[in-house]
Design an enzyme around this catalytic site. Structure first.
Site, PDB file in Angstrom:
ATOM      1  N   CYS A 278     164.640  52.147  94.632  1.00 49.96           N
ATOM      2  CA  CYS A 278     164.429  50.541  94.195  1.00 49.96           C
ATOM      3  C   CYS A 278     165.484  50.606  93.070  1.00 49.96           C
ATOM      4  O   CYS A 278     165.516  48.803  92.735  1.00 49.96           O
ATOM      5  CB  CYS A 278     163.483  49.861  94.494  1.00 49.96           C
ATOM      6  SG  CYS A 278     162.908  49.765  95.955  1.00 49.96           S
TER       7      CYS A 278
ATOM      8  N   HIS B  17     164.769  42.826  91.065  1.00 52.78           N
ATOM      9  CA  HIS B  17     164.389  43.715  92.539  1.00 52.78           C
ATOM     10  C   HIS B  17     163.526  42.547  93.189  1.00 52.78           C
ATOM     11  O   HIS B  17     162.373  42.208  92.961  1.00 52.78           O
ATOM     12  CB  HIS B  17     164.367  44.901  92.284  1.00 52.78           C
ATOM     13  CG  HIS B  17     163.399  45.697  93.144  1.00 52.78           C
ATOM     14  ND1 HIS B  17     164.539  46.263  94.363  1.00 52.78           N
ATOM     15  CD2 HIS B  17     162.521  46.440  93.808  1.00 52.78           C
ATOM     16  CE1 HIS B  17     163.936  46.366  95.044  1.00 52.78           C
ATOM     17  NE2 HIS B  17     162.156  46.991  94.563  1.00 52.78           N
TER      18      HIS B  17
ATOM     19  N   ASN C 144     161.878  44.187 100.921  1.00 49.43           N
ATOM     20  CA  ASN C 144     161.970  44.953  99.895  1.00 49.43           C
ATOM     21  C   ASN C 144     163.397  46.380 100.513  1.00 49.43           C
ATOM     22  O   ASN C 144     163.321  46.511 101.304  1.00 49.43           O
ATOM     23  CB  ASN C 144     161.324  46.093  99.712  1.00 49.43           C
ATOM     24  CG  ASN C 144     161.924  46.596  98.320  1.00 49.43           C
ATOM     25  OD1 ASN C 144     162.718  47.131  97.581  1.00 49.43           O
ATOM     26  ND2 ASN C 144     160.770  46.990  97.674  1.00 49.43           N
TER      27      ASN C 144
HETATM   28  O1  UT7 Z   1     160.776  48.774  95.826  1.00 48.46           O
HETATM   29  C1  UT7 Z   1     159.891  49.833  94.821  1.00 48.46           C
HETATM   30  C2  UT7 Z   1     158.313  49.039  93.812  1.00 48.46           C
HETATM   31  N1  UT7 Z   1     157.177  48.687  95.004  1.00 48.46           N
HETATM   32  C3  UT7 Z   1     156.373  47.868  94.264  1.00 48.46           C
HETATM   33  O2  UT7 Z   1     156.727  47.329  93.847  1.00 48.46           O
HETATM   34  C4  UT7 Z   1     154.956  47.237  95.373  1.00 48.46           C
HETATM   35  C5  UT7 Z   1     153.580  47.018  94.971  1.00 48.46           C
HETATM   36  N2  UT7 Z   1     152.829  46.926  95.402  1.00 48.46           N
HETATM   37  C6  UT7 Z   1     152.465  45.703  96.030  1.00 48.46           C
HETATM   38  O3  UT7 Z   1     153.667  45.373  96.413  1.00 48.46           O
HETATM   39  C7  UT7 Z   1     150.878  45.855  96.633  1.00 48.46           C
HETATM   40  O4  UT7 Z   1     150.738  46.650  96.040  1.00 48.46           O
HETATM   41  C8  UT7 Z   1     151.266  45.819  98.383  1.00 48.46           C
HETATM   42  C9  UT7 Z   1     151.766  44.590  98.738  1.00 48.46           C
HETATM   43  C10 UT7 Z   1     151.888  46.763  98.694  1.00 48.46           C
HETATM   44  C11 UT7 Z   1     149.346  45.957  99.129  1.00 48.46           C
HETATM   45  O5  UT7 Z   1     149.415  44.258  98.457  1.00 48.46           O
HETATM   46  P1  UT7 Z   1     147.242  44.824  97.453  1.00 48.46           P
HETATM   47  O6  UT7 Z   1     147.286  43.652  97.621  1.00 48.46           O
HETATM   48  O7  UT7 Z   1     147.403  45.907  96.388  1.00 48.46           O
HETATM   49  O8  UT7 Z   1     146.826  45.487  98.911  1.00 48.46           O
HETATM   50  P2  UT7 Z   1     146.288  46.623  99.121  1.00 48.46           P
HETATM   51  O9  UT7 Z   1     147.219  47.366  99.000  1.00 48.46           O
HETATM   52  O10 UT7 Z   1     145.116  46.869  98.727  1.00 48.46           O
HETATM   53  O11 UT7 Z   1     145.279  46.653 100.243  1.00 48.46           O
HETATM   54  C12 UT7 Z   1     144.274  45.693 100.778  1.00 48.46           C
HETATM   55  C13 UT7 Z   1     143.934  45.862 102.367  1.00 48.46           C
HETATM   56  C14 UT7 Z   1     142.931  47.026 102.412  1.00 48.46           C
HETATM   57  O12 UT7 Z   1     141.968  46.484 103.226  1.00 48.46           O
HETATM   58  P3  UT7 Z   1     140.574  46.815 102.593  1.00 48.46           P
HETATM   59  O13 UT7 Z   1     140.557  48.639 101.834  1.00 48.46           O
HETATM   60  O14 UT7 Z   1     140.837  46.025 101.244  1.00 48.46           O
HETATM   61  O15 UT7 Z   1     140.321  46.587 103.890  1.00 48.46           O
HETATM   62  C15 UT7 Z   1     144.301  47.073 103.329  1.00 48.46           C
HETATM   63  O16 UT7 Z   1     144.326  48.371 104.288  1.00 48.46           O
HETATM   64  O17 UT7 Z   1     144.629  45.067 102.313  1.00 48.46           O
HETATM   65  C16 UT7 Z   1     144.473  46.330 103.494  1.00 48.46           C
HETATM   66  N3  UT7 Z   1     146.538  45.959 104.248  1.00 48.46           N
HETATM   67  C17 UT7 Z   1     146.567  45.017 105.646  1.00 48.46           C
HETATM   68  N4  UT7 Z   1     146.278  44.348 106.012  1.00 48.46           N
HETATM   69  C18 UT7 Z   1     146.754  43.520 106.682  1.00 48.46           C
HETATM   70  C19 UT7 Z   1     147.120  46.590 103.595  1.00 48.46           C
HETATM   71  N5  UT7 Z   1     148.554  46.843 104.709  1.00 48.46           N
HETATM   72  C20 UT7 Z   1     148.378  45.808 105.175  1.00 48.46           C
HETATM   73  C21 UT7 Z   1     149.096  44.858 106.445  1.00 48.46           C
HETATM   74  N6  UT7 Z   1     148.656  44.117 106.869  1.00 48.46           N
HETATM   75  N7  UT7 Z   1     150.489  45.254 106.432  1.00 48.46           N
END
Ligand code: UT7
Length: 324
Positions: free
Chosen positions: A114, A251, A281
């Site tokens: 990225c 980005h 992204n």
């Molecule tokens: O481009 C390279 C750089 N990339 C980035 O900078 C990305 C950085 N990270 C992020 O943008 C975020 O961490 C994400 C958008 C990927 C995830 O958001 P988050 O607020 O960190 O959520 P999480 O990973 O902690 O997941 C929260 C919950 C989990 O459920 P439990 O364990 O709390 O029950 C996941 O299983 O959301 C669940 N989850 C989803 N639910 C519905 C994960 N993906 C999904 C989904 N739909 N697509």
């Protein structure tokens, strides 16, 4: 006098097919609400079967050349930032070189996921300032949809396909921050975090392309800190103040990360170029796609200061400050 890389023009291309959050909710256990609230993404573009990274790159490059009033033959350095090359080798850049009619010079791929566009821009700027190149095309192009596991909701909702390109040309400045062109670039990486965002395949490991894996929270945490450091490095090195920055072209990985960088710079929200809602992204393509949009719709004006920042797998991260 100082040799500078002037930003002549920008171009972009998005594949026709649009995949909305609602479409995705039919494939995996997710909702429009979850994706919108956590990321800001509403839809993404997906390359058609047989439409390759090189095809996207050629479209974006041709538009950038057109806006600069140039042809491929006028370019002597082509850098293509991509994580999704057509083949393991040769560099996809050489295919793009041939297709745009660039006869001499050289073309190469840059791989920093990225952060690829910022790494490519920094490379081109250094070649130009060293006098080893005169006119450069820097392209970010990705068919990220090809390395997604469409059953993994943690990753498949986040990415899209697209390409953006800029033309740089050697020019002269006074060596101050009042100059037009690339004022400074800062690149960083830290392989300690190699496995926080990676693809589980490759020629030397599995002989397959593999699929994306990410520890989202961990990447998010580092992104906010590393991007702030990259932004501070740009401001300090150019000897400007944060409020001299006219535009932030970040980005586009997560709307919350974008907003935190805009707030850090105390920029009005309309001075932050946001495409994540429509593009998702697109990895190395996201900055040049956003830049092309804001340059070509007249938002970014000649003489204005544009700050770019990116972070990606590796980890890699960096910033570039340009007076357009
Ligand atoms: O481009 C390279 C750089 N990339 C980035 O900078 C990305 C950085 N990270 C992020 O943008 C975020 O961490 C994400 C958008 C990927 C995830 O958001 P988050 O607020 O960190 O959520 P999480 O990973 O902690 O997941 C929260 C919950 C989990 O459920 P439990 O364990 O709390 O029950 C996941 O299983 O959301 C669940 N989850 C989803 N639910 C519905 C994960 N993906 C999904 C989904 N739909 N697509």
């Amino acid at each position: 006098m100082a040799r500078r890389s002037l930003l002549l023009s920008a171009g972009s291309y998005l594949p026709k097919e649009i995949l909305t959050n609602a479409d995705l909710a039919k494939r995996v256990d997710t909702t429009d609400d979850w994706i919108s609230q956590r990321t800001g993404i509403k839809q993404r573009h997906i390359a058609a079967p047989g439409e390759l990274t090189s095809d996207l790159a050629v479209h974006a490059a041709e538009q950038a050349l057109h806006h600069a009033g140039l042809r491929g033959a006028d370019i002597d350095m082509l850098i293509l930032a991509t994580t999704t090359p057509d083949h393991t080798f040769p560099a996809t850049a050489t295919k793009v070189q041939q297709r745009i009619g660039m006869k001499g010079g050289f073309a190469m791929d840059v791989q920093a996921v990225c952060s690829g566009f910022v790494f490519g821009l920094a490379t081109a700027d250094n070649f130009i300032r060293a006098g080893q190149a005169h006119r450069a095309l820097v392209i970010g192009a990705e068919t990220f949809s090809r390395i997604l596991d469409w059953k993994d909701r943690n990753t498949c909702v986040l990415f899209g396909d697209g390409a953006g390109a800029v033309v740089l040309e050697a020019g002269e400045g006074d060596g101050t921050s009042k100059d037009r062109g690339v004022l400074c670039t800062h690149l960083f990486s830290d392989g300690t975090y190699y496995d926080k965002l990676y693809v589980d395949g490759g020629p030397s490991t599995t002989q397959t392309a593999g699929f994306v894996h990410m520890e989202g929270k961990e990447v998010f945490r580092h992104a906010v800190v590393n991007l702030a450091a990259a932004v501070d490095a740009a401001i300090a090195s150019a000897g400007i103040k944060a409020d001299d920055v006219d535009w932030l072209v970040p980005h586009q990985a997560n709307r919350r990360i974008i907003d935190s960088m805009g707030n850090k710079l105390k920029l009005a929200p309309e001075k932050v170029v946001v495409t994540i809602d429509r593009h998702a992204n697109t990895s190395a393509a996201s900055i040049p796609l956003a830049l092309a949009e804001a340059v070509n719709d007249g938002r970014i004006q000649r003489g204005q200061l544009v700050l770019m920042e990116a972070m990606g797998g590796g980890f890699t991260w960096g910033s570039a400050l340009i007076r357009y």
